[in-house]
Write a protein that holds these residues in place. Structure first.
Motif, PDB file in Angstrom:
ATOM      1  N   ALA A  24     -30.996  23.645 -27.915  1.00 35.51           N
ATOM      2  CA  ALA A  24     -30.091  24.559 -28.597  1.00 35.51           C
ATOM      3  C   ALA A  24     -28.713  24.457 -27.957  1.00 35.51           C
ATOM      4  O   ALA A  24     -28.545  23.844 -26.904  1.00 35.51           O
ATOM      5  CB  ALA A  24     -30.606  25.993 -28.503  1.00 35.51           C
ATOM      6  N   ASP A  25     -27.732  25.040 -28.607  1.00 35.44           N
ATOM      7  CA  ASP A  25     -26.406  25.162 -28.024  1.00 35.44           C
ATOM      8  C   ASP A  25     -25.861  26.537 -28.385  1.00 35.44           C
ATOM      9  O   ASP A  25     -26.432  27.258 -29.202  1.00 35.44           O
ATOM     10  CB  ASP A  25     -25.476  24.042 -28.482  1.00 35.44           C
ATOM     11  N   GLU A  26     -24.766  26.901 -27.750  1.00 40.86           N
ATOM     12  CA  GLU A  26     -24.107  28.169 -28.045  1.00 40.86           C
ATOM     13  C   GLU A  26     -22.729  27.874 -28.618  1.00 40.86           C
ATOM     14  O   GLU A  26     -21.977  27.076 -28.064  1.00 40.86           O
ATOM     15  CB  GLU A  26     -23.954  29.023 -26.789  1.00 40.86           C
ATOM     16  N   GLN A  27     -22.436  28.505 -29.722  1.00 50.17           N
ATOM     17  CA  GLN A  27     -21.122  28.385 -30.362  1.00 50.17           C
ATOM     18  C   GLN A  27     -20.719  29.790 -30.805  1.00 50.17           C
ATOM     19  O   GLN A  27     -21.577  30.661 -31.034  1.00 50.17           O
ATOM     20  CB  GLN A  27     -21.189  27.468 -31.584  1.00 50.17           C
ATOM     21  N   PHE A  28     -19.419  30.003 -30.973  1.00 52.17           N
ATOM     22  CA  PHE A  28     -18.951  31.278 -31.501  1.00 52.17           C
ATOM     23  C   PHE A  28     -19.197  31.324 -33.001  1.00 52.17           C
ATOM     24  O   PHE A  28     -19.016  30.332 -33.696  1.00 52.17           O
ATOM     25  CB  PHE A  28     -17.458  31.473 -31.215  1.00 52.17           C
ATOM     26  N   GLU A  29     -19.643  32.484 -33.477  1.00 54.54           N
ATOM     27  CA  GLU A  29     -19.853  32.699 -34.905  1.00 54.54           C
ATOM     28  C   GLU A  29     -19.061  33.915 -35.352  1.00 54.54           C
ATOM     29  O   GLU A  29     -18.693  34.772 -34.550  1.00 54.54           O
ATOM     30  CB  GLU A  29     -21.340  32.910 -35.222  1.00 54.54           C
ATOM     31  N   VAL A  30     -18.847  33.982 -36.647  1.00 54.31           N
ATOM     32  CA  VAL A  30     -18.165  35.097 -37.278  1.00 54.31           C
ATOM     33  C   VAL A  30     -18.964  35.484 -38.518  1.00 54.31           C
ATOM     34  O   VAL A  30     -19.702  34.670 -39.062  1.00 54.31           O
ATOM     35  CB  VAL A  30     -16.707  34.724 -37.659  1.00 54.31           C
TER      36      VAL A  30
END
Length: 110
Positions: A24-30
């Motif tokens: 998995a990875d972490e990214q900013f979401e809106v």
């Protein structure tokens, strides 16, 4: 939703994630309910989704990277989840102004 302007739309009728990568990875979401903030959300880099097409046939499709993130985000909505429910404990939402200075476009290593 599509990955390219000329790509056909993705139609998901009664979708269900049936498999997900351990990686998995972490990214900013809106999201519209939290439009003024951004959240750092971990998501699997690959998901497999079972859905029904417009002809009533069951289909299984695997999505990767950014498309996996988008499809997973939308399926979460159908399951009554917002992205904030996927954030790690202790990670706070950040104001859009702060994100605008530190955030980046989604990036996936090849």
């Amino acid at each position: 939703m599509s990955s390219q302007p000329d790509a056909p739309p993705i139609v998901l009728l009664d979708p269900r994630v049936i498999d997900r990568a351990d990686e998995a990875d972490e990214q900013f979401e809106v999201c519209l309910p939290f439009f003024d903030v951004r959240g750092l959300v971990p998501r699997p880099l690959q998901i497999t989704v079972e859905t029904t097409n417009l002809d009533g046939e069951v289909m299984v499709t695997t999505y990767e990277r950014g498309l996996a993130r988008l499809v997973h985000h939308e399926i979460d909505h159908l399951d009554g989840l917002l992205y904030s429910a996927r954030m790690r404990t202790g990670v706070e939402l950040i104001p859009v102004q702060q994100y605008g200075q530190t955030g980046r476009a989604w990036f996936f290593e090849q």
